[in-house]
Design an enzyme around this catalytic site. Structure first.
Site, PDB file in Angstrom:
ATOM      1  N   ASP A  86     -35.025 -23.367  -9.671  1.00  0.00           N
ATOM      2  CA  ASP A  86     -35.374 -24.331  -8.625  1.00  0.00           C
ATOM      3  C   ASP A  86     -36.245 -25.462  -9.178  1.00  0.00           C
ATOM      4  O   ASP A  86     -37.275 -25.196  -9.825  1.00  0.00           O
ATOM      5  CB  ASP A  86     -36.137 -23.572  -7.524  1.00  0.00           C
ATOM      6  CG  ASP A  86     -36.099 -24.259  -6.178  1.00  0.00           C
ATOM      7  OD1 ASP A  86     -35.762 -25.451  -6.114  1.00  0.00           O
ATOM      8  OD2 ASP A  86     -36.415 -23.595  -5.179  1.00  0.00           O
ATOM      9  N   ASP A  87     -35.835 -26.709  -8.918  1.00  0.00           N
ATOM     10  CA  ASP A  87     -36.659 -27.882  -9.222  1.00  0.00           C
ATOM     11  C   ASP A  87     -37.015 -28.002 -10.706  1.00  0.00           C
ATOM     12  O   ASP A  87     -38.123 -28.431 -11.048  1.00  0.00           O
ATOM     13  CB  ASP A  87     -37.948 -27.862  -8.396  1.00  0.00           C
ATOM     14  CG  ASP A  87     -37.751 -28.434  -7.011  1.00  0.00           C
ATOM     15  OD1 ASP A  87     -36.594 -28.574  -6.579  1.00  0.00           O
ATOM     16  OD2 ASP A  87     -38.756 -28.725  -6.322  1.00  0.00           O
ATOM     17  N   CYS A 110     -32.178 -29.142  -2.795  1.00  0.00           N
ATOM     18  CA  CYS A 110     -32.113 -27.683  -2.591  1.00  0.00           C
ATOM     19  C   CYS A 110     -30.938 -27.227  -1.728  1.00  0.00           C
ATOM     20  O   CYS A 110     -30.015 -26.573  -2.204  1.00  0.00           O
ATOM     21  CB  CYS A 110     -33.402 -27.195  -1.937  1.00  0.00           C
ATOM     22  SG  CYS A 110     -34.908 -27.616  -2.812  1.00  0.00           S
ATOM     23  N   LYS A 127     -34.326 -17.086  -3.040  1.00  0.00           N
ATOM     24  CA  LYS A 127     -34.365 -18.135  -2.014  1.00  0.00           C
ATOM     25  C   LYS A 127     -32.985 -18.361  -1.412  1.00  0.00           C
ATOM     26  O   LYS A 127     -32.033 -18.672  -2.114  1.00  0.00           O
ATOM     27  CB  LYS A 127     -34.894 -19.418  -2.670  1.00  0.00           C
ATOM     28  CG  LYS A 127     -34.816 -20.681  -1.825  1.00  0.00           C
ATOM     29  CD  LYS A 127     -35.441 -21.828  -2.588  1.00  0.00           C
ATOM     30  CE  LYS A 127     -35.142 -23.186  -1.976  1.00  0.00           C
ATOM     31  NZ  LYS A 127     -35.825 -24.286  -2.690  1.00  0.00           N
ATOM     32  N   HIS A 174     -32.253 -20.404   2.012  1.00  0.00           N
ATOM     33  CA  HIS A 174     -32.343 -21.828   2.372  1.00  0.00           C
ATOM     34  C   HIS A 174     -31.008 -22.422   2.823  1.00  0.00           C
ATOM     35  O   HIS A 174     -30.690 -23.574   2.521  1.00  0.00           O
ATOM     36  CB  HIS A 174     -32.913 -22.629   1.196  1.00  0.00           C
ATOM     37  CG  HIS A 174     -33.740 -23.809   1.637  1.00  0.00           C
ATOM     38  ND1 HIS A 174     -34.074 -24.844   0.796  1.00  0.00           N
ATOM     39  CD2 HIS A 174     -34.309 -24.116   2.838  1.00  0.00           C
ATOM     40  CE1 HIS A 174     -34.805 -25.737   1.433  1.00  0.00           C
ATOM     41  NE2 HIS A 174     -34.962 -25.328   2.680  1.00  0.00           N
ATOM     42  N   HIS A 198     -40.283 -24.459  -8.516  1.00  0.00           N
ATOM     43  CA  HIS A 198     -40.592 -25.280  -7.337  1.00  0.00           C
ATOM     44  C   HIS A 198     -42.092 -25.193  -7.032  1.00  0.00           C
ATOM     45  O   HIS A 198     -42.724 -24.171  -7.262  1.00  0.00           O
ATOM     46  CB  HIS A 198     -39.783 -24.729  -6.161  1.00  0.00           C
ATOM     47  CG  HIS A 198     -39.712 -25.613  -4.958  1.00  0.00           C
ATOM     48  ND1 HIS A 198     -40.804 -25.898  -4.168  1.00  0.00           N
ATOM     49  CD2 HIS A 198     -38.662 -26.248  -4.381  1.00  0.00           C
ATOM     50  CE1 HIS A 198     -40.431 -26.665  -3.153  1.00  0.00           C
ATOM     51  NE2 HIS A 198     -39.130 -26.905  -3.275  1.00  0.00           N
ATOM     52  N   ASN A 227     -31.263 -28.821  -8.708  1.00  0.00           N
ATOM     53  CA  ASN A 227     -31.417 -30.280  -8.727  1.00  0.00           C
ATOM     54  C   ASN A 227     -32.244 -30.653  -9.940  1.00  0.00           C
ATOM     55  O   ASN A 227     -32.664 -29.784 -10.707  1.00  0.00           O
ATOM     56  CB  ASN A 227     -32.070 -30.810  -7.440  1.00  0.00           C
ATOM     57  CG  ASN A 227     -33.262 -30.014  -6.959  1.00  0.00           C
ATOM     58  OD1 ASN A 227     -33.219 -29.389  -5.902  1.00  0.00           O
ATOM     59  ND2 ASN A 227     -34.346 -29.998  -7.714  1.00  0.00           N
ATOM     60  N   LYS A 248     -35.032 -35.360  -8.718  1.00  0.00           N
ATOM     61  CA  LYS A 248     -34.553 -34.751  -7.476  1.00  0.00           C
ATOM     62  C   LYS A 248     -34.512 -35.810  -6.370  1.00  0.00           C
ATOM     63  O   LYS A 248     -35.364 -36.692  -6.321  1.00  0.00           O
ATOM     64  CB  LYS A 248     -35.517 -33.618  -7.104  1.00  0.00           C
ATOM     65  CG  LYS A 248     -35.327 -32.972  -5.757  1.00  0.00           C
ATOM     66  CD  LYS A 248     -36.427 -31.933  -5.552  1.00  0.00           C
ATOM     67  CE  LYS A 248     -36.363 -31.291  -4.188  1.00  0.00           C
ATOM     68  NZ  LYS A 248     -37.445 -30.287  -3.995  1.00  0.00           N
TER      69      LYS A 248
END
Length: 582
Positions: A48-49, A86, A144, A146, A239, A342, A420
C-alpha cells in the site's frame, strides 16, 4: 463350421478385451504422462502507498531480501501499472475490470449515485475469489479490503465484505487505513473485533503488518493440501500513519541523512545497475523544497526511517509465508504475485504545529479493553494517550499519526513524475514480481511488456483453466477488461489496443510506446475541474515524461484523445461527479 467360427470370434473378443484392460492398467511411462498437471495454489500480495523504486530489487534502501529472492527466482516487470489510488486499484485487481466498471471510480467514502462512482463493489463484477471458489479452490484473505461503501453510509451492511464476495475466511480491516497498533474496523470473518478480544490471535505485542503475516501463516497451516487455495494478502504497509516498533526504526538510523535530493540521485544509479530503468533515463525534476531548507530535519528523517522499517517488517512477514509454504511442500506449485496499489503517497498528514488530532481533547472517550474502534484515525490509544500530529512529531509510536510527506514520496517514485492520485508515471507505476517454480522456465529475468493490474485476474483464470463467467449469483457479469499475462512469461508480446486511466479526471492512455496524459485541477467542494492540455510522451525513450511532443504529433494526439473518450463512455467514466469548466 458356423460353430467353429462363432467360437473363434468369442476367443478373439476375449483377447481384445484382455488387451484393453491390460493397456488401461499399464503404468504410464515417465516420458508420456497422462495425468493432468495439478492446479497451482495462488498467493496475491499487495502493498500500500509504495513507490516504484522502494523495494531492494527495484533500487530502494529498505531491506527486502525475501521479495528480492522471489524476483531472483522469478520475473520482474518494469512497465506494470495500477490505477493511482487505493479503492479503484483493489476493484480492478479483484475483478479484471476498469474500476469504473466495478462501480469504484472514486473512493468508498461517498456514493455519487452514478454508475461508475457508487463506492461499493458492483454485483455485475465477479471477484477472483468468487470464480476460484466456484472452481473448487479454498479462498483466504488477510489485510485491507476497502471495497465496500463506508459502514457509516450504509447502516454497516456486510453485503460487500470479503466473505460475501467469495472468501472462506478473512482477517483484516474493512477501512482504508488504520493505527498499526490498534486498527479500526478490524474483523475476523464477518465479526468485528479488536486487538484484545480475538481468541485466535494473541501476540505479546500487536502490530498490524505482523498480524496480517501471522494470520496468513495460520491459514496456510490449516489448508487442506488435497485442495488448491487462493490467498489474497493485502498489507497496509507502507500507508500512513508512519508507525513501527522502535527496534525496526533504529535499523535505518542515519541511512537517509544525506537528504532527499542526494538519495534520488543515488537511487537512480542503483536502478540502472539493476536494469529496472534504461541506462540513459533522466531523473525528473525534484518536486519539493530543498533539503537544505528543511528546518525539522530530525523529525523528517525519522519519518523516512519509519517508512523503511514498515517495508522491512512486511518483507519479513512475506518470508514467514514462504517458510510455511515450504514446510507444507507447496512452495514449488504456488504462483506468487507481488505488486502495489498506487504510487508513493504525497498526502500531507501531520504538518504544522504539534497538537492532538482530537478536535476536543478534554472530552475524548476512553477506550476499554472491550471497545471496538470504528475509525481509521482513533484519537486516543487504548492506554489513554492522546494521538498527536505536527511537523516536529517523531514518527513511530502508537500515539503519533503522520505521513512521510511529498519530498520523501518523490524519492520513492524515483525517477518518475508525480505521485498517488495522478496518472503520470510516478502515480501509476508498480513493481510486479511473479514467482512459480513449477510453471516459469525463466528465472531472474526482466519483462518490459506493458501490463495492468486488471490483467492479474485473467492471468490466474488462464493458468487455472477457469472460465470467466457471463452470469454469477443471478447477475449479468461485465466482460473482463484485462488480458492474460501468460504470453509474457515466455517474453512474448501482449496483444492489446491500449491501456486507459482516469482518476479524479486525471486521464491517460498508453498505446504501444506512446502515452497521452493530462492532469486535472479538481475542486471537491464545488464539484468542478479544469484539465491541462494533453501531453504526449514516447515511453520507450522518456519514461520520466520530460519531453512533451504533443505539438509535433497533432494527429496522434487527436486519435488517442478520441480513443480515451470512447473508453470513458464505454467504461462508465461518464457521467462524472465533477463538471468541467474549460
Amino acid at each position: 463350421m458356423k460353430t467353429l467360427r462363432f467360437s473363434s470370434a468369442i476367443v478373439l473378443l476375449a483377447v481384445l478385451a484382455t488387451s484393453v484392460i491390460a493397456w488401461r492398467n499399464k503404468p504410464v511411462h515417465p516420458g508420456h504422462k497422462q495425468v493432468q498437471p495439478k492446479r497451482p495454489n495462488i498467493i496475491l500480495i499487495l502493498s500500500d502507498d509504495m513507490g516504484y523504486s522502494d523495494l531492494g530489487c527495484y533500487g530502494g534502501e529498505a531491506q527486502t531480501p525475501n521479495l528480492d529472492q522471489l524476483a531472483k527466482e522469478g520475473l520482474r516487470y518494469t512497465q506494470f501499472y495500477n490505477t493511482a489510488r487505493c479503492c479503484p486499484s483493489r476493484a480492478s485487481l479483484m475483478t479484471g475490470l476498469d474500476p469504473h466498471q466495478a462501480n469504484m471510480g472514486w473512493m468508498t467514502s461517498e456514493d455519487f449515485k452514478l454508475p461508475g462512482y457508487r463506492g461499493d463493489l458492483s454485483h455485475n463484477a465477479v471477484t477472483i475469489a468468487e470464480v476460484l471458489k466456484s472452481a473448487g479452490y479454498a479462498t483466504y484473505m488477510t489485510g485491507k479490503w476497502h471495497l465496500n461503501l463506508d459502514p457509516s453510509l450504509n447502516n454497516a451492511s456486510k453485503e460487500n465484505w470479503p466473505l460475501q464476495r467469495g472468501f472462506d475466511h478473512y482477517y483484516g480491516i474493512i477501512l482504508g487505513a488504520a493505527n498499526y497498533y490498534d486498527p479500526g474496523y478490524l474483523c475476523r470473518d464477518n465479526t468485528q473485533i479488536n486487538t484484545t478480544n480475538d481468541p485466535e490471535y494473541k501476540p505479546a505485542n500487536y502490530y498490524f503488518t505482523d498480524a496480517v503475516s501471522d494470520n496468513s501463516v495460520k491459514y496456510l497451516k490449516e489448508v487442506d493440501k488435497q485442495k488448491p487455495f487462493f490467498m489474497y494478502v493485502a498489507y497496509t504497509a507502507a500507508h500512513w500513519p508512519m508507525q513501527a516498533p522502535e527496534a525496526a526504526i533504529a535499523k535505518y538510523k542515519g541511512r537517509f541523512d544525506k537528504g532527499w535530493e542526494a538519495l534520488r540521485k543515488e537511487r537512480i544509479e542503483r536502478m540502472k545497475k539493476l536494469g529496472v530503468i534504461k541506462q540513459d533515463e533522466d531523473l525528473s525534476p525534484f518536486d519539493g523544497k530543498p533539503w537544505a531548507d528543511e528546518k525539522e530535519k530530525p523529525a523528517l528523517l525519522r519519518r523516512m526511517e519509519t517508512y523503511a522499517a514498515m517495508i522491512d517488517i512486511m518483507d519479513q512477514g512475506i518470508g514467514r509465508i514462504i517458510k510455511q509454504l515450504k514446510a507444507n511442500g507447496q512452495y514449488d506449485n504456488t504462483l506468487i504475485f507481488f505488486l502495489q496499489d498506487n504510487g508513493a503517497c504525497a498526502e500531507i498528514i501531520g504538518d504544522g504545529e504539534t497538537k492532538p488530532i482530537a478536535p476536543d481533547p478534554a472530552h475524548v472517550r476512553k477506550l476499554t479493553p472491550e471497545s471496538l474502534i470504528y475509525s481509521n484515525k482513533p484519537v486516543t490509544t487504548r492506554d489513554g494517550k492522546l494521538v498527536m500530529q505536527g511537523r516536529k512529531v517523531m514518527a513511530g509510536p502508537a500515539d503519533t499519526y503522520v505521513s512521510y510527506m511529498q519530498e520523501w514520496a518523490n524519492v520513492s517514485t524515483t525517477p518518475l513524475r508525480k505521485f498517488k492520485h495522478y496518472v503520470h508515471e510516478g502515480g501509476i507505476s508498480t513493481p510486479l514480481i511473479v514467482h512459480w517454480p513449477d510453471g516459469l522456465k525463466a528465472k531472474g529475468e526482466l519483462r518490459a511488456q506493458a501490463g495492468h493490474e486488471m490483467d492479474i485476474m485473467p492471468t490466474i483464470l488462464d493458468i487455472t483453466k477457469t472460465p470467466y463467467p457471463k452470469t454469477f449469483n443471478q447477475h449479468d457479469i461485465t466482460p473482463v477488461e484485462g488480458i492474460s499475462l501468460v504470453p509474457s512469461f515466455e517474453n512474448k508480446p501482449l496483444q492489446r489496443e491500449a491501456i486507459y486511466w482516469d482518476h479524479e479526471m486525471n486521464k491517460a492512455v498508453r498505446m504501444g510506446n506512446w502515452k497521452l496524459v493530462s492532469e486535472a485541477d479538481l475542486n471537491f467542494k464545488a464539484k468542478t475541474y479544469t484539465s491541462a492540455p494533453w501531453e504526449l510522451y514516447d515511453i520507450s525513450t522518456d519514461r520520466s515524461e520530460l519531453n512533451n511532443v504533443a505539438d509535433k504529433h497533432p494527429d496522434l494526439v487527436k486519435k488517442m484523445n478520441d480513443m480515451w473518450e470512447a473508453y470513458a463512455k464505454r467504461c462508465q467514466v461518464y457521467p462524472s461527479p465533477w463538471t468541467k469548466l474549460n
